[in-house]
Every structure is written in C-alpha cells, then in structure tokens.
Design a protein around this motif. Structure first.
Motif, PDB file in Angstrom:
ATOM      1  N   VAL A 126      25.611  -3.953  -1.226  1.00 54.46           N
ATOM      2  CA  VAL A 126      24.825  -2.945  -2.521  1.00 54.46           C
ATOM      3  C   VAL A 126      25.889  -1.894  -3.156  1.00 54.46           C
ATOM      4  N   VAL A 127      26.992  -2.323  -3.145  1.00 50.05           N
ATOM      5  CA  VAL A 127      27.920  -1.148  -3.978  1.00 50.05           C
ATOM      6  C   VAL A 127      28.082  -1.535  -5.741  1.00 50.05           C
ATOM      7  N   GLU A 128      27.842  -3.812  -5.426  1.00 48.20           N
ATOM      8  CA  GLU A 128      28.071  -4.030  -6.785  1.00 48.20           C
ATOM      9  C   GLU A 128      26.874  -4.426  -6.889  1.00 48.20           C
ATOM     10  N   ASP A 178      18.306   4.980   2.729  1.00 45.19           N
ATOM     11  CA  ASP A 178      18.830   4.013   4.106  1.00 45.19           C
ATOM     12  C   ASP A 178      18.930   2.115   2.707  1.00 45.19           C
ATOM     13  N   PHE A 179      19.482   2.559   2.398  1.00 46.84           N
ATOM     14  CA  PHE A 179      19.036   1.496   0.982  1.00 46.84           C
ATOM     15  C   PHE A 179      20.305   0.079   2.271  1.00 46.84           C
ATOM     16  N   GLY A 180      19.166  -0.605   1.945  1.00 50.85           N
ATOM     17  CA  GLY A 180      19.694  -1.878   2.516  1.00 50.85           C
ATOM     18  C   GLY A 180      19.010  -2.911   3.297  1.00 50.85           C
ATOM     19  N   THR A 181      18.313  -1.871   4.347  1.00 47.15           N
ATOM     20  CA  THR A 181      17.470  -1.741   5.137  1.00 47.15           C
ATOM     21  C   THR A 181      15.804  -2.289   5.025  1.00 47.15           C
ATOM     22  N   GLY A 182      15.994  -2.518   4.084  1.00 45.68           N
ATOM     23  CA  GLY A 182      14.168  -2.846   3.110  1.00 45.68           C
ATOM     24  C   GLY A 182      14.490  -3.914   2.094  1.00 45.68           C
ATOM     25  N   TYR A 183      14.039  -4.673   2.043  1.00 46.05           N
ATOM     26  CA  TYR A 183      14.073  -6.173   0.888  1.00 46.05           C
ATOM     27  C   TYR A 183      13.871  -5.736  -0.613  1.00 46.05           C
ATOM     28  N   SER A 184      14.448  -5.139  -1.159  1.00 50.58           N
ATOM     29  CA  SER A 184      14.619  -4.981  -2.309  1.00 50.58           C
ATOM     30  C   SER A 184      14.311  -6.177  -2.973  1.00 50.58           C
ATOM     31  N   SER A 185      13.370  -6.362  -4.296  1.00 52.16           N
ATOM     32  CA  SER A 185      13.790  -6.987  -4.466  1.00 52.16           C
ATOM     33  C   SER A 185      14.931  -6.658  -6.059  1.00 52.16           C
ATOM     34  N   LEU A 186      16.169  -7.883  -6.962  1.00 54.19           N
ATOM     35  CA  LEU A 186      16.824  -6.943  -8.203  1.00 54.19           C
ATOM     36  C   LEU A 186      16.134  -6.842  -9.390  1.00 54.19           C
ATOM     37  N   SER A 187      14.891  -7.720  -9.337  1.00 54.62           N
ATOM     38  CA  SER A 187      13.750  -7.482 -10.780  1.00 54.62           C
ATOM     39  C   SER A 187      13.254  -5.897 -10.391  1.00 54.62           C
ATOM     40  N   GLN A 188      12.545  -5.774  -9.086  1.00 59.00           N
ATOM     41  CA  GLN A 188      12.156  -4.506  -8.871  1.00 59.00           C
ATOM     42  C   GLN A 188      13.023  -2.959  -9.472  1.00 59.00           C
ATOM     43  N   LEU A 189      13.899  -3.453  -8.295  1.00 55.85           N
ATOM     44  CA  LEU A 189      14.512  -1.942  -8.336  1.00 55.85           C
ATOM     45  C   LEU A 189      15.421  -2.255  -9.703  1.00 55.85           C
ATOM     46  N   LEU A 213      22.355   5.036  -4.838  1.00 58.68           N
ATOM     47  CA  LEU A 213      22.097   3.770  -3.964  1.00 58.68           C
ATOM     48  C   LEU A 213      23.082   4.267  -2.833  1.00 58.68           C
ATOM     49  N   LYS A 214      21.784   4.941  -1.546  1.00 55.68           N
ATOM     50  CA  LYS A 214      22.116   5.249  -0.398  1.00 55.68           C
ATOM     51  C   LYS A 214      22.427   4.535   0.725  1.00 55.68           C
ATOM     52  N   LEU A 215      23.814   3.388   0.875  1.00 52.14           N
ATOM     53  CA  LEU A 215      23.813   2.976   2.163  1.00 52.14           C
ATOM     54  C   LEU A 215      24.042   2.935   3.352  1.00 52.14           C
ATOM     55  N   ASP A 216      23.091   2.305   4.120  1.00 52.71           N
ATOM     56  CA  ASP A 216      22.547   2.562   5.115  1.00 52.71           C
ATOM     57  C   ASP A 216      23.245   2.905   6.216  1.00 52.71           C
ATOM     58  N   ARG A 217      23.585   3.819   7.082  1.00 52.53           N
ATOM     59  CA  ARG A 217      24.738   4.002   7.964  1.00 52.53           C
ATOM     60  C   ARG A 217      25.250   3.203   9.524  1.00 52.53           C
ATOM     61  N   ALA A 218      24.060   2.021   8.832  1.00 55.10           N
ATOM     62  CA  ALA A 218      24.234   0.057   9.695  1.00 55.10           C
ATOM     63  C   ALA A 218      25.304  -0.549   9.198  1.00 55.10           C
ATOM     64  N   PHE A 219      25.374  -0.168   7.816  1.00 52.45           N
ATOM     65  CA  PHE A 219      26.443  -1.417   7.132  1.00 52.45           C
ATOM     66  C   PHE A 219      28.148  -0.424   7.245  1.00 52.45           C
ATOM     67  N   VAL A 220      27.797   0.953   7.891  1.00 49.63           N
ATOM     68  CA  VAL A 220      28.958   1.530   7.691  1.00 49.63           C
ATOM     69  C   VAL A 220      30.297   0.875   8.542  1.00 49.63           C
ATOM     70  N   ILE A 253      14.627   9.509  -1.137  1.00 49.16           N
ATOM     71  CA  ILE A 253      12.913   8.532  -1.255  1.00 49.16           C
ATOM     72  C   ILE A 253      13.245   6.983   0.030  1.00 49.16           C
ATOM     73  N   THR A 254      13.211   6.805   0.895  1.00 53.06           N
ATOM     74  CA  THR A 254      13.236   5.791   1.851  1.00 53.06           C
ATOM     75  C   THR A 254      13.097   4.583   0.762  1.00 53.06           C
ATOM     76  N   GLU A 255      14.081   3.025   0.954  1.00 54.94           N
ATOM     77  CA  GLU A 255      13.845   1.776   0.346  1.00 54.94           C
ATOM     78  C   GLU A 255      12.281   1.401   0.293  1.00 54.94           C
ATOM     79  N   SER A 256      12.044   1.778   1.562  1.00 56.81           N
ATOM     80  CA  SER A 256      10.717   0.858   1.752  1.00 56.81           C
ATOM     81  C   SER A 256       9.690   0.790   0.533  1.00 56.81           C
ATOM     82  N   VAL A 257       9.537   2.623   0.472  1.00 63.52           N
ATOM     83  CA  VAL A 257       8.779   3.339  -0.789  1.00 63.52           C
ATOM     84  C   VAL A 257       9.109   2.912  -1.605  1.00 63.52           C
ATOM     85  N   ALA A 258      10.841   2.774  -2.086  1.00 66.97           N
ATOM     86  CA  ALA A 258      10.735   2.581  -3.571  1.00 66.97           C
ATOM     87  C   ALA A 258      10.040   1.201  -3.651  1.00 66.97           C
TER      88      ALA A 258
END
Ligand code: C2E
Ligand code: CA
Ligand code: CA
Length: 593
Positions: free
Chosen positions: A530-532, A488-499, A507-514, A458-463
């Motif tokens: 993201v890995v951290e 697509d992780f990294g493209t949304g605005y996840s807050s740590l507390s929510q996550l 977590l699937k790191l988005d292609r853009a950051f690879v 599921i995409t980050e924005s949905v989560a």
C-alpha cells in the motif's frame, strides 16, 4: 326465484364423492332449541317444503340450552337457530345467545328468539348487542310469519357467508386466505393443546421468474396444483391457507407438520397441462408453544424464520427461534433510539489525532461520531451506522457530523497555530446522495472553515465502483477545495488502473494490516504494498490503529507518512482534545530544544 346456488355444486362436479362438508351446500341447517317437543314437531311441519334460495332446510334438535351448546360445538355450518327463551331457567335462552356469540364465537349464525310468555322479551339493547334477527312470542308465530322470519334470517346468513367468503377465502386456490389463517391460529391458541401445534409459511422459490417466463395463467395454474398437493399431503387435521401470491400457510399438530414432508413434497415435479414443472419452496416454521402469541405475531415470526431460510437454506426450512425476533426487535429499538438521539443532542463527536511519523508533528484529527443512549451507555458506531445507512437516516446524521466537525475545526484553527486538518467519514449512502455536494458546500460556507483543511474519508469499496460517476463526483468535490482519503485501504479490490484515475490525496491503510506489524511480517507485505502504491501514485499514506511503538517504527521505515491510533491518543471529546494538543505541543517543543 333465482337459483343462485345452482353454480355452487358445479364447483365440485369434477370430484366424485363430494365430502359431507360440500353436500351442505345444498341445504340450510337450522337448529331448533325448545324444551317443548311439540314446538319441534310443529315447526318442522310448518317449514317442511320450504326452499330458500333454492335449498331446503335440514333440522337439528336440542331440548335445553346445555344440549344446544354441545351440539353447536360439534356441528358445523348451522345457518339459523330458533330459540326458546324460557327453558331450564327463565333466561336459559338468553344465556345460550351469549354463549353463541361470546364463547363459541359463532358470529355468522342467525338467531330467532321466541317465547310463550310475553313478559320475557329481551331488551332492545340485547337484541342489538347479540345480533338477534327476530323476536316473536309464540302466539305471533303463525306459519306465514315463521316462514317470513326464517327466510329473511337465512338470506342474511347467506349474505354474511358470501361476504366472509370474499374476506376470508382465496378464490384462485380455493383455500382460506391470510385473514382466515390468522383467525385459525387465534382459535387454535385459545385451545388448551396449542403447544402441540405449529405453523409453516411455505414460499415458492423464484415464483416471480416463473410467472414472467411462462405467463400469469401458467403461474396461476401452478399455484393451484401446488395448493392441491399441499392439501392432499397434509389434509385432515391440518389447515392449508394461501397467504400471499406465492406463499402458503399451514397450521397443524407438530407431529403432522413435519418439515421434511414439506421438502419431500416439492421433490416430485408438478403436473401441468402439457408438461411437468419442478419447483422448490423454502419454509419458515413456528411452534405455537408460547402462551400469549397472537396469530399475527406467529405469522411474523414464521416469516422471520423464512427470510433466514431463504438466505442460507433455500429449498429447505428453518424454525423460528426467539433470538431471531430479539435481533430484529433490538434493531427496531435501536433505530427508534437513534431517531430520538438525533433530535435530542445525544450524538456527539470525538476526535482522534493524526501524527506525522517522521517528525511527530500533529497534522489533524479524525471526527468519530458517538451516541450515548438514554441508559448512559455508548452505542458503538459499528452498530448504528449500518442501521442509519439502511434506513437513509445517515444522510441527516452525516450532515450533522459534517457541520459539527467544521465547527470544531474552526475553533481549533483560530489560535495562531499551524492549521489542523479535520477528517470526516462519509458513508457510501451519503456519498451517492445527489444533494451531497450542495450539503458540503453549505456546511463549509456556513461554518467559514478553510476547505483545504477538510478531508473526506470514503471507503475503498465506494471509490472503486462506477468509475465514471466517482471520478466526476470527486473532481467536483475537490474543486471546492477539500481533500480526499480512501479509508480502510487494503480491504477492497482496487485495481491500479482505476486508482490511477481517481483524484484523491491519501490512502488510509486499514487497521487490519497494522496490527502486529512489529513482531512478524504477517500482513507486512500488504502494508508495504500500500505504501509503495501510494508512492507510485504520488499519494500520501496514513496508517490507522497504531497501538505499539514497533508498528509505528516499521510503518515509518516502509515510508508511510502519517499514523493514527491508541499509541498517540484515543478518540477524545473536544475539551480533552484541546488539553491533549496543549500538552503534546509542549512536550514536542521540549524535546526539540
Ligand atoms: P474507521 O473510519 O475505520 O475509524 C477508525 C476506528 O478505529 C474508530 O472506531 C477508532 O476509534 C478506532 N481506532 C482508532 N485507533 C485505534 C487503535 O489504535 N486500535 C484500535 N483497536 N482501534 C482504533 P470507531 O470510532 O468505533 O468507528 C468505527 C467505524 O464507524 C469507523 O471506522 C467508521 O467506519 C464509522 N464511523 C465513525 N464515525 C463516523 C461518522 O461520523 N460517519 C460515518 N459515516 N461513519 C463513521
Ligand atoms: Ca475513517
Ligand atoms: Ca478502518
């Protein structure tokens, strides 16, 4: 006799100097067409004092069919024509009838035919087809007969007009309505100079809010003053119509229909009883330059331009350009194609391997949907998934993908190998569909796969939306045994507390950051973060879009667990995947020996 027409002059009472057009409300115009001057005189005499529905008759005269045609082209609002059949030729009168109905399209105009020679009576079908009110020989036309015939024809005209008024006019603003506007455009398109004309749709910005805030009466009044100003500003050779609740249509010569004038027109506030109001409007325009465009199409096109303008140039205007229509037509075509594709096995899945970065072990595959259209071309999912989403088609499509992917998984996991994982993309629309959990449960059950081998992406924005809902839903899904990755992780605005609250596995790191991770540290910080983050939350991480050895190395060094990308394999159809797996495992066992 009830004087129905009494009310009508009142409508214009406020205005001093009623125009010619309005004065005609007091009379019925009747055209006499006959090559014998006597007939003109005697008819006029016979009907001189007649009043029909409170109005007297005004006479126009023509002495040949040709002359009558010219006159009918110029004069407006003629109620009735009294027509001689035999004039310059034996059937000149019938020819004129055809011209009136077919060419001049004067469908409201009533027709009474007469002739001195009984043998020239038209066929019954002609009378019917050309909507002829009455046919009399001249000897039959006594004064009373003539009076009765004219009266009933004029009443019929009045009724037709009243119906047309209802069907073609907007009462609130006293303007032609949308139907009438369409036929005005069609009439214009039939003229040779149509290319020098354009239409505009003028839509009042935020009218619904104004209406809600100030009440409907006030809203109606506002529309009226806007209509008045539009008519006053453009007037003359330009037609103004009301197309919908807060939309007006304008049709006129391109030179007169200057959109800057439209913008300027809304810069002055509107005078309302008790106060003034500032409103803006956005317009969509369309040149009538194309050959075969219909009124309806012109309006549609102007609407497309209007929608665009509303998005990007509110308070201004935009002209329709062919590409705008092309895009929409293309989308419609695509959508139709997609519907067919779903019914006819033109969709299929490809699978892309996911690899452990430390050992190179094959962990699973991601299912990616493909569509081969009737021309044999592949339509990329980035194009048809959004379309399927906005039409709701994604729900069925997603179910098909899920079942197909499970079916494949079942096959792959049969043969004594360590079980593989199947990652399936789940669209946010699917995810919000209340029947999704049932659908998933049924798919798992029917295909008999081990749920722990199925992963939902599921995409980050949905989560990150509506935490309560998401947490509850994910918990429910996880109870079925499936695992969950945030795509697509990294493209949304996840807050740590929510996550932290979310019951997810990966977590699937988005292609853009690879991309380009190996040669610079551009984007590298996000990958590292993201890995951290994954490590802190006890989640595994997977990177997508790995194309180069260097990228895989950096990711591995950062502590990323798995990877997926062209470096290992492109997405493949099932037979190719099976071969690939075979070859890959063999190579690995050789290396390990
Ligand atoms: P995604 O889930 O982020 O999928 C990864 C995309 O990256 C895939 O594109 C894949 O072919 C591509 N890719 C994989 N490795 C590489 C690489 O090394 N380099 C590059 N440049 N690209 C790579 P694809 O298959 O065109 O899918 C595009 C998107 O369409 C997917 O993005 C996903 O959001 C959506 N999609 C695909 N299949 C499905 C499906 O079955 N259901 C739903 N809801 N969405 C799907
Ligand atoms: Ca994905
Ligand atoms: Ca992605």
């Amino acid at each position: 006799m009830p004087q129905q027409s009494d009310e009508e002059p009142m409508m214009f009472a406020e205005e001093d100097g009623a125009s010619e057009q309005e004065l005609r409300q007091d009379i019925w115009r009747m055209l006499i067409v006959d090559d014998e001057p006597d007939v003109h005189t005697s008819t006029k005499l016979a009907l001189a004092d007649v009043k029909i529905l409170g109005r007297s008759l005004e006479f126009l005269h023509a002495y040949s069919a040709r002359e009558a045609t010219q006159l009918l082209r110029l004069e407006k609002d003629i109620a009735l024509v009294l027509l001689d059949v035999v004039m310059e030729s034996d059937d000149a009168g019938l020819g004129l009838v055809r011209t009136i109905r077919n060419e001049l399209k004067l469908l409201e105009l009533r027709i009474i035919l007469h002739t001195g020679q009984p043998g020239y009576a038209p066929e019954i079908e002609t009378i019917h087809d050309y909507d002829i009110n009455d046919y009399k020989t001249k000897s039959e036309l006594s004064r009373t007969r003539l009076y009765a015939s004219v009266t009933s024809a004029v009443r019929a005209y009045h009724q037709i007009r009243a119906l047309d008024q209802l069907a073609f006019y907007d009462r609130l603003c006293s303007l032609p309505n949308r139907n009438r506007f369409i036929s005005l455009i069609n009439e214009r398109m039939a003229q040779p100079d149509h290319a020098a004309h354009a239409i505009a749709i003028v839509d009042i910005d935020d009218f619904a809010e104004i209406n809600d805030a100030l009440g409907h009466q006030h809203g109606d009044r506002l529309l009226q003053v806007i209509a008045d100003r539009l008519s006053l500003t453009f007037g003359g050779e330009v037609a103004v119509a009301r197309l919908g609740s807060d939309a007006f249509g304008i049709l006129g010569p391109t030179a007169a229909l200057d959109p800057e004038r439209l913008v300027a027109l809304f810069q002055r506030p509107f005078e309302m009883p008790g106060h003034t109001m500032a409103v803006t409007a956005t317009s969509g325009l369309r040149h009538l330059s194309d050959r075969g465009i219909s009124g309806l199409e012109a309006i549609k096109d102007a609407n497309i331009a209007l929608k665009r303008a509303k998005k990007s140039r509110r308070g201004h205007y935009m002209f329709f350009a062919d590409e705008m229509g092309d895009e929409i037509r293309e989308r419609v075509r695509l959508l139709q194609g997609l519907r067919v594709a779903m019914d006819s096995d033109r969709l299929f899945l490809m699978y892309q391997p996911q690899i452990r970065l430390d050992t190179g072990k094959l962990m699973g595959v991601e299912a990616l949907v493909r569509w081969r259209n009737l021309d044999g071309q592949l339509v990329p999912p980035d194009r048809f998934i959004p379309l399927a989403e906005c039409t709701g088609l994604i729900v069925n499509l997603g179910e098909w993908v899920m079942r197909m992917a499970c079916h494949t998984l079942r096959q792959l996991n049969k043969a004594g190998r360590p079980p593989l994982r199947m990652s399936v993309n789940v669209s946010h629309i699917q995810f919000r569909n209340h029947a999704f959990p049932e659908m998933l449960a049924a798919a798992l059950e029917d295909t008999g796969v081990d749920p722990s081998c199925v992963e939902l992406e599921i995409t980050e924005s949905v989560a990150m939306e509506e935490p309560d809902f998401i947490v509850a839903l994910l918990t429910r899904l996880k109870r079925m045994g499936v695992s969950i990755a945030i795509d697509d992780f990294g493209t949304g605005y996840s807050s740590l507390s929510q996550l932290r609250q979310l019951p997810v596995d990966r977590l699937k790191l988005d292609r853009a950051f690879v991309m380009g991770l190996s040669d610079s540290d551009h984007g590298g910080r996000i990958a590292a973060t993201v890995v951290e983050l994954g490590r802190n939350l006890n989640l595994t991480t997977i990177a997508e879009g790995i194309e180069e050895e260097g990228e895989a190395r950096v990711l591995h060094e950062l502590g990323c667990h798995e990877g997926q990308g062209y470096l290992y394999a492109r997405p493949m159809e099932l037979p190719a995947l099976k071969e690939w797996i075979e070859a890959y495992e063999q190579k690995r066992s050789l290396v390990q020996e």
